[in-house]
Design an enzyme around this catalytic site. Structure first.
Site, PDB file in Angstrom:
ATOM      1  N   ASP A 288      64.502  43.027  56.807  1.00  8.21           N
ATOM      2  CA  ASP A 288      64.748  44.231  55.934  1.00  8.21           C
ATOM      3  C   ASP A 288      66.220  44.257  56.005  1.00  8.21           C
ATOM      4  OD1 ASP A 288      63.916  47.752  56.534  1.00  8.21           O
ATOM      5  OD2 ASP A 288      64.819  46.594  54.983  1.00  8.21           O
TER       6      ASP A 288
ATOM      7  N   HIS B  49      64.846  51.228  62.279  1.00 10.92           N
ATOM      8  CA  HIS B  49      63.789  51.328  62.916  1.00 10.92           C
ATOM      9  C   HIS B  49      63.254  49.949  63.336  1.00 10.92           C
ATOM     10  CE1 HIS B  49      62.425  49.482  58.810  1.00 10.92           C
ATOM     11  NE2 HIS B  49      63.472  49.986  58.482  1.00 10.92           N
TER      12      HIS B  49
ATOM     13  N   HIS C 290      57.668  49.712  59.745  1.00  8.09           N
ATOM     14  CA  HIS C 290      58.154  50.684  60.785  1.00  8.09           C
ATOM     15  C   HIS C 290      57.582  50.481  62.062  1.00  8.09           C
ATOM     16  CE1 HIS C 290      60.011  54.033  62.721  1.00  8.09           C
ATOM     17  NE2 HIS C 290      60.710  54.367  61.770  1.00  8.09           N
TER      18      HIS C 290
ATOM     19  N   GLU D 244      69.920  50.431  59.998  1.00 13.89           N
ATOM     20  CA  GLU D 244      70.590  50.679  58.665  1.00 13.89           C
ATOM     21  C   GLU D 244      71.185  52.150  58.808  1.00 13.89           C
ATOM     22  OE1 GLU D 244      67.112  51.594  55.824  1.00 13.89           O
ATOM     23  OE2 GLU D 244      65.669  51.048  57.440  1.00 13.89           O
TER      24      GLU D 244
ATOM     25  N   GLU E  74      72.174  47.758  55.800  1.00 10.79           N
ATOM     26  CA  GLU E  74      71.192  47.568  56.625  1.00 10.79           C
ATOM     27  C   GLU E  74      71.214  45.934  56.848  1.00 10.79           C
ATOM     28  OE1 GLU E  74      67.390  47.927  54.933  1.00 10.79           O
ATOM     29  OE2 GLU E  74      66.670  48.552  56.777  1.00 10.79           O
TER      30      GLU E  74
HETATM   31  C1  LIG Z   1      56.228  52.343  52.058  1.00 10.79           C
HETATM   32  O1  LIG Z   1      57.508  51.278  51.997  1.00 10.79           O
HETATM   33  C2  LIG Z   1      58.306  51.451  52.939  1.00 10.79           C
HETATM   34  C3  LIG Z   1      59.419  50.559  52.960  1.00 10.79           C
HETATM   35  C4  LIG Z   1      60.296  50.693  53.928  1.00 10.79           C
HETATM   36  C5  LIG Z   1      60.011  51.253  55.169  1.00 10.79           C
HETATM   37  C6  LIG Z   1      61.345  51.199  56.177  1.00 10.79           C
HETATM   38  N1  LIG Z   1      61.425  52.693  56.603  1.00 10.79           N
HETATM   39  N2  LIG Z   1      60.995  53.155  57.605  1.00 10.79           N
HETATM   40  N3  LIG Z   1      61.538  54.595  57.631  1.00 10.79           N
HETATM   41  C7  LIG Z   1      62.663  54.587  56.671  1.00 10.79           C
HETATM   42  C8  LIG Z   1      62.550  53.297  56.177  1.00 10.79           C
HETATM   43  C9  LIG Z   1      63.609  53.158  55.266  1.00 10.79           C
HETATM   44  C10 LIG Z   1      62.914  52.801  53.704  1.00 10.79           C
HETATM   45  O2  LIG Z   1      64.387  51.764  55.413  1.00 10.79           O
HETATM   46  C11 LIG Z   1      64.654  54.363  54.918  1.00 10.79           C
HETATM   47  C12 LIG Z   1      64.943  55.201  56.000  1.00 10.79           C
HETATM   48  C13 LIG Z   1      63.641  55.749  56.426  1.00 10.79           C
HETATM   49  O3  LIG Z   1      63.654  56.345  57.505  1.00 10.79           O
HETATM   50  C14 LIG Z   1      62.884  57.331  57.914  1.00 10.79           C
HETATM   51  O4  LIG Z   1      62.192  57.756  57.120  1.00 10.79           O
HETATM   52  N4  LIG Z   1      62.969  57.892  59.108  1.00 10.79           N
HETATM   53  C15 LIG Z   1      62.193  59.290  59.656  1.00 10.79           C
HETATM   54  C16 LIG Z   1      61.012  58.481  60.500  1.00 10.79           C
HETATM   55  C17 LIG Z   1      62.950  59.667  60.698  1.00 10.79           C
HETATM   56  C18 LIG Z   1      59.354  52.480  55.116  1.00 10.79           C
HETATM   57  C19 LIG Z   1      58.171  52.420  54.161  1.00 10.79           C
HETATM   58 CO   LIG Z   2      65.307  48.973  54.718  1.00 18.22          CO
END
Ligand SMILES: COc1ccc(Cn2nnc3c2[C@](C)(O)CC[C@@H]3OC(=O)NC(C)C)cc1
Ligand SMILES: [Co+2]
Length: 370
Positions: free
Chosen positions: A154, A223, A231, A256, A351
């Protein structure tokens, strides 16, 4: 293009690396002395013990990292104002699918290609019919993933086409490098967050004579990543906190950071494109046959990997919105709407994925020779 790679990139990496040995990422010594001082023999034993199967994870991540590297180099050359968001996302996905030699759930796109613009920081990719065109003054976050055997690389970067927001981009690049440097075995997540915040907040941006402090986005995070799970449950926040949870050897993380000239906080805004089946979702008795058949198609094509509506279109699903929303309501699929700061603000992202190996940290996306 990398030796032997075409332009646009379409040559599968098993052709360029026939022996299957992909370059190791940049190695960084751990700052603390928690890493084991071991002989090479003991090290190999330790690595075997430390992870589910280190060789699978390391070779998978390195292959995914090489795909990402070659696609990213091409993307940074060909993305220009005047292109539609759909053209940008699909050319990155075409390159990724070709180079990783996409094969069912064995290897492919890791998650939807994020192409979030300006005040939007994450989780935007175009749905069918999206007519948005990249503009000269835009700040574009390109966040795309490659997976091999579910090990997801990622990595993301920000592109601009004039120098107005260079200081914002510089702040976020520096904050992410701080996060990578501070990360390590037994390091507390809260401490990494504090270091990221300090770097980020040491920058400001002057736009049209007005000065904006760069703020870390307090409700976004890096994450941990598990096989087929983008995640993994541990979040590296971007503002200091007292989370004493530690990074553990054998884990791997997406480090990131996001900076903003706005409030430093995102809210859900706009049409949803990103979805993912919830890992241990209760297999609720679904009333609608359309929802049942859509869930079968999601399980078959994505498992628990994130997907977007365009990926449902390309596998031949149609008129799926009601069924998809039903799966969301039933807690079987999680929706991830775009995450945006206030209109008029600008956000940037960088990231890297890092591997916490027993003796050294490997920054998977960077090449040694950099
Ligand atoms: C459904 O498609 C995705 C794609 C990547 C991820 C990976 N990710 N998991 N959380 C986040 C992400 C991203 C896309 O990196 C961006 C930041 C985001 O941080 C966030 O929300 N943090 C809270 C829990 C405090 C998740 C889903
Ligand atoms: Co990402």
């Amino acid at each position: 293009a990398a030796q032997g790679q075409s332009e646009p990139p379409r040559v599968g990496l098993s052709k360029l690396f026939p022996d299957g040995n992909f370059p190791e990422g940049e190695l960084q010594e751990y700052k603390n002395d928690n890493a084991w001082r071991t002989t090479s023999e003991e090290m190999r034993y330790n690595e075997k013990m430390a992870m589910e199967d280190p060789e699978v994870t390391y070779s998978s991540i390195r292959r995914a990292a090489e795909v990402h590297r070659q696609v990213r180099k091409y993307a940074q050359k060909f993305i220009h104002p005047g292109m539609t968001m759909t053209e940008i996302a699909e050319s990155i996905e075409d390159g990724t699918r070709a180079l990783v030699e996409e094969n069912g759930l064995e290897s492919g796109v890791g998650f939807p290609t994020g192409v979030s613009l300006n005040h939007c920081a994450a989780h935007y990719t175009p749905n069918a019919g999206d007519t948005v065109v990249l503009q000269h003054g835009d700040v574009l976050k390109v966040d795309f993933g490659v997976h091999v055997k579910g090990r997801i690389l990622d990595s993301a970067f920000t592109m601009t086409f004039d120098n107005t927001y260079d200081k914002l981009v510089e702040a976020v690049k520096a904050a992410t490098d701080t996060g990578v440097r501070e990360a390590g075995i037994d390091v507390r997540l809260g401490e990494i967050a504090a270091a990221i915040q300090e770097t980020m907040e040491s920058y400001e941006v002057e736009v049209g004579g007005k000065v904006f402090p760069v703020k870390p986005i307090e409700n976004l995070s890096g994450h941990s990543i598990n096989p087929y799970q983008i995640h993994g449950g541990k979040s590296v926040l971007l503002v200091k906190n007292d989370d004493a949870t530690k990074m553990e050897e054998g884990e791997y993380f997406a480090i990131e950071t996001f900076g903003s000239t706005g409030r430093g906080r995102v809210v859900e805004q706009g049409d949803c494109s990103h979805y993912a089946r919830i890992i241990n979702a209760p297999n609720a008795a679904l009333r609608y046959t359309t929802a049942k058949s859509l869930l079968r198609s999601i399980n078959k094509n994505f498992g628990t990997l994130p997907f977007c509506r365009r990926y449902l279109d390309r596998i031949g699903e149609s008129k799926y919105l009601l069924a998809l929303n039903h799966l969301v309501q039933q807690g079987v699929v999680q929706d991830y709407p775009p995450l945006c700061d206030v209109r008029g603000s600008m956000t940037a992202q960088f990231e890297h994925t890092i591997l916490l190996r027993p003796t050294r940290k490997e920054v998977a996306k960077r090449r040694m020779a950099w």
